[in-house]
Motif scaffolding. Structure first.
Motif, PDB file in Angstrom:
ATOM      1  N   UNK A  45       8.748   5.624 -14.486  1.00 33.34           N
ATOM      2  CA  UNK A  45       7.497   4.890 -13.523  1.00 33.34           C
ATOM      3  C   UNK A  45       6.749   4.237 -13.410  1.00 33.34           C
ATOM      4  N   UNK A  46       6.229   3.094 -13.237  1.00 33.96           N
ATOM      5  CA  UNK A  46       5.092   2.155 -14.028  1.00 33.96           C
ATOM      6  C   UNK A  46       4.231   1.595 -13.536  1.00 33.96           C
ATOM      7  N   UNK A  47       4.110   2.387 -11.731  1.00 32.53           N
ATOM      8  CA  UNK A  47       2.127   2.230 -11.573  1.00 32.53           C
ATOM      9  C   UNK A  47       2.296   3.325 -10.216  1.00 32.53           C
ATOM     10  N   UNK A  48       1.277   4.293 -10.557  1.00 33.09           N
ATOM     11  CA  UNK A  48       0.880   5.493  -9.584  1.00 33.09           C
ATOM     12  C   UNK A  48      -0.267   4.647  -8.256  1.00 33.09           C
ATOM     13  N   UNK A  49       0.063   4.268  -7.296  1.00 33.37           N
ATOM     14  CA  UNK A  49      -0.337   3.874  -5.841  1.00 33.37           C
ATOM     15  C   UNK A  49      -1.591   4.514  -4.973  1.00 33.37           C
ATOM     16  N   UNK A  50      -2.853   4.788  -5.137  1.00 37.95           N
ATOM     17  CA  UNK A  50      -3.431   5.500  -4.768  1.00 37.95           C
ATOM     18  C   UNK A  50      -4.601   5.163  -2.966  1.00 37.95           C
ATOM     19  N   UNK A  51      -3.680   5.013  -2.225  1.00 44.78           N
ATOM     20  CA  UNK A  51      -3.764   4.375  -0.631  1.00 44.78           C
ATOM     21  C   UNK A  51      -5.598   4.748  -0.428  1.00 44.78           C
ATOM     22  N   UNK A  52      -6.145   3.871  -0.430  1.00 48.69           N
ATOM     23  CA  UNK A  52      -6.909   3.934   0.132  1.00 48.69           C
ATOM     24  C   UNK A  52      -8.032   4.106   1.592  1.00 48.69           C
ATOM     25  N   UNK A  53      -6.757   2.876   2.392  1.00 50.02           N
ATOM     26  CA  UNK A  53      -6.722   2.082   3.268  1.00 50.02           C
ATOM     27  C   UNK A  53      -5.492   1.643   3.743  1.00 50.02           C
ATOM     28  N   UNK A  54      -4.511   2.561   5.374  1.00 56.13           N
ATOM     29  CA  UNK A  54      -3.794   1.570   5.246  1.00 56.13           C
ATOM     30  C   UNK A  54      -3.670   0.953   6.636  1.00 56.13           C
ATOM     31  N   UNK A  55      -4.168  -0.028   7.655  1.00 57.70           N
ATOM     32  CA  UNK A  55      -3.829  -0.020   8.957  1.00 57.70           C
ATOM     33  C   UNK A  55      -3.087  -1.161   9.086  1.00 57.70           C
ATOM     34  N   UNK A  56      -2.547  -1.704  10.457  1.00 63.75           N
ATOM     35  CA  UNK A  56      -1.745  -3.040  10.230  1.00 63.75           C
ATOM     36  C   UNK A  56      -1.843  -3.934   9.696  1.00 63.75           C
ATOM     37  N   UNK A 111       3.783   1.348   8.719  1.00 60.25           N
ATOM     38  CA  UNK A 111       2.855   0.143   8.307  1.00 60.25           C
ATOM     39  C   UNK A 111       2.511  -0.095   7.110  1.00 60.25           C
ATOM     40  N   UNK A 112       3.141   0.894   6.538  1.00 63.43           N
ATOM     41  CA  UNK A 112       3.532   0.303   5.291  1.00 63.43           C
ATOM     42  C   UNK A 112       4.781  -0.871   4.722  1.00 63.43           C
ATOM     43  N   UNK A 113       4.960  -0.589   5.282  1.00 67.78           N
ATOM     44  CA  UNK A 113       7.355  -1.581   5.492  1.00 67.78           C
ATOM     45  C   UNK A 113       6.713  -2.799   6.174  1.00 67.78           C
ATOM     46  N   UNK A 114       6.406  -3.823   5.312  1.00 69.02           N
ATOM     47  CA  UNK A 114       5.942  -5.146   5.440  1.00 69.02           C
ATOM     48  C   UNK A 114       5.912  -5.910   4.848  1.00 69.02           C
ATOM     49  N   UNK A 120       1.249 -21.266  -0.062  1.00 65.09           N
ATOM     50  CA  UNK A 120       2.134 -20.004  -0.373  1.00 65.09           C
ATOM     51  C   UNK A 120       1.090 -19.934  -1.175  1.00 65.09           C
ATOM     52  N   UNK A 121       1.151 -17.866  -1.209  1.00 66.90           N
ATOM     53  CA  UNK A 121       0.499 -16.937  -1.883  1.00 66.90           C
ATOM     54  C   UNK A 121       1.299 -15.915  -2.327  1.00 66.90           C
ATOM     55  N   UNK A 122       0.253 -15.359  -2.991  1.00 68.28           N
ATOM     56  CA  UNK A 122       1.208 -13.550  -3.422  1.00 68.28           C
ATOM     57  C   UNK A 122       1.503 -12.741  -2.941  1.00 68.28           C
ATOM     58  N   UNK A 123       2.051 -12.199  -2.934  1.00 59.61           N
ATOM     59  CA  UNK A 123       2.807 -11.224  -1.666  1.00 59.61           C
ATOM     60  C   UNK A 123       3.569 -10.422  -2.535  1.00 59.61           C
ATOM     61  N   UNK A 124       3.476  -9.108  -1.436  1.00 60.51           N
ATOM     62  CA  UNK A 124       4.616  -7.705  -2.051  1.00 60.51           C
ATOM     63  C   UNK A 124       5.449  -7.760  -0.657  1.00 60.51           C
ATOM     64  N   UNK A 125       6.333  -7.471  -0.520  1.00 54.11           N
ATOM     65  CA  UNK A 125       7.684  -7.201   0.370  1.00 54.11           C
ATOM     66  C   UNK A 125       7.528  -5.121   0.317  1.00 54.11           C
ATOM     67  N   UNK A 126       7.220  -4.103   1.191  1.00 49.80           N
ATOM     68  CA  UNK A 126       8.000  -3.199   0.988  1.00 49.80           C
ATOM     69  C   UNK A 126       9.150  -2.801   1.946  1.00 49.80           C
ATOM     70  N   UNK A 127       9.558  -2.717   1.358  1.00 48.04           N
ATOM     71  CA  UNK A 127      10.733  -2.304   2.051  1.00 48.04           C
ATOM     72  C   UNK A 127      12.072  -1.351   2.820  1.00 48.04           C
ATOM     73  N   UNK A 128      12.048  -1.300   4.502  1.00 49.48           N
ATOM     74  CA  UNK A 128      12.661   0.108   4.309  1.00 49.48           C
ATOM     75  C   UNK A 128      13.385   0.845   3.333  1.00 49.48           C
ATOM     76  N   UNK A 134       2.793  11.760  10.503  1.00 41.67           N
ATOM     77  CA  UNK A 134       1.773  10.824  10.428  1.00 41.67           C
ATOM     78  C   UNK A 134       2.140  10.064   8.511  1.00 41.67           C
ATOM     79  N   UNK A 135       3.917  10.959   7.627  1.00 46.58           N
ATOM     80  CA  UNK A 135       4.220  10.046   7.184  1.00 46.58           C
ATOM     81  C   UNK A 135       4.859   8.569   7.999  1.00 46.58           C
ATOM     82  N   UNK A 136       6.294   9.287   8.391  1.00 51.03           N
ATOM     83  CA  UNK A 136       6.524   7.714   9.999  1.00 51.03           C
ATOM     84  C   UNK A 136       6.434   6.958   9.521  1.00 51.03           C
ATOM     85  N   UNK A 137       4.441   7.363  10.608  1.00 48.75           N
ATOM     86  CA  UNK A 137       3.781   6.282  10.904  1.00 48.75           C
ATOM     87  C   UNK A 137       2.894   5.530   9.972  1.00 48.75           C
TER      88      UNK A 137
END
Length: 148
Positions: A114-125, A34-37, A61-69, A27-30
């Motif tokens: 640690x700067x921030x802690x993120x609690x994911x409430x929804x993660x889809x593609x 999903x997160x790495x994009x 252009x607009x703000x974005x974040x890249x979560x890299x592998x 599940x974590x790998x899945x």
């Protein structure tokens, strides 16, 4: 009839014992895939006020974040820190990220702070929603990102 019920019960127990009891790594790998994009900023709600991103008129252009592998999160903003110009993109700062279940800890790049802690409430593609809590101030904000 009793033999049939007994046979079905035994078959069920055998099949149950063969199934994996811990699917958390799968599940974590899945979730990591999903997160790495690249995620584009949609909105942030802080203390009841919702803020929306700046979109540059001259280039879109607009703000974005890249979560890299490589467990690096690179936050990019379209407006420069001086003059609110949209002609350049800049990265505020890179962070290392560590994911455990639905919790992501962002640490300042190259440190163990640690700067921030993120609690994911929804993660889809296409959607990433989380509650971000600042480690210093303990203030929280709801953030929404989209992959398109």
């Amino acid at each position: 009839m009793k033999k049939l019920i007994c046979l079905l019960s035994i078959t069920f127990l055998i099949l149950q014992s063969c199934s994996s009891g811990d699917n958390s790594s799968e599940t974590n790998n899945d979730n990591n895939s999903l997160l790495e994009r690249r995620w584009y900023f949609v909105s942030e709600t802080y203390q009841g006020t919702t803020h929306y991103p700046t979109v540059c008129n001259n280039n879109g252009h607009r703000d974005y974040v890249d979560f890299l592998s490589s467990n690096i999160a690179d936050f990019n903003y379209v407006a420069s820190s001086t003059g609110n110009n949209c002609s350049d993109q800049y990265s505020l700062e890179k962070f290392n990220w560590i994911k455990n279940g639905n919790t992501i800890n962002l640490k300042f790049f190259g440190t163990n702070v640690t700067s921030e802690t993120l609690i994911i409430t929804e993660l889809t593609s296409t959607t990433l929603k989380f509650t971000a809590t600042d480690a210093t101030t303990n203030n929280s904000a709801e953030r929404v990102y989209s992959s398109n």
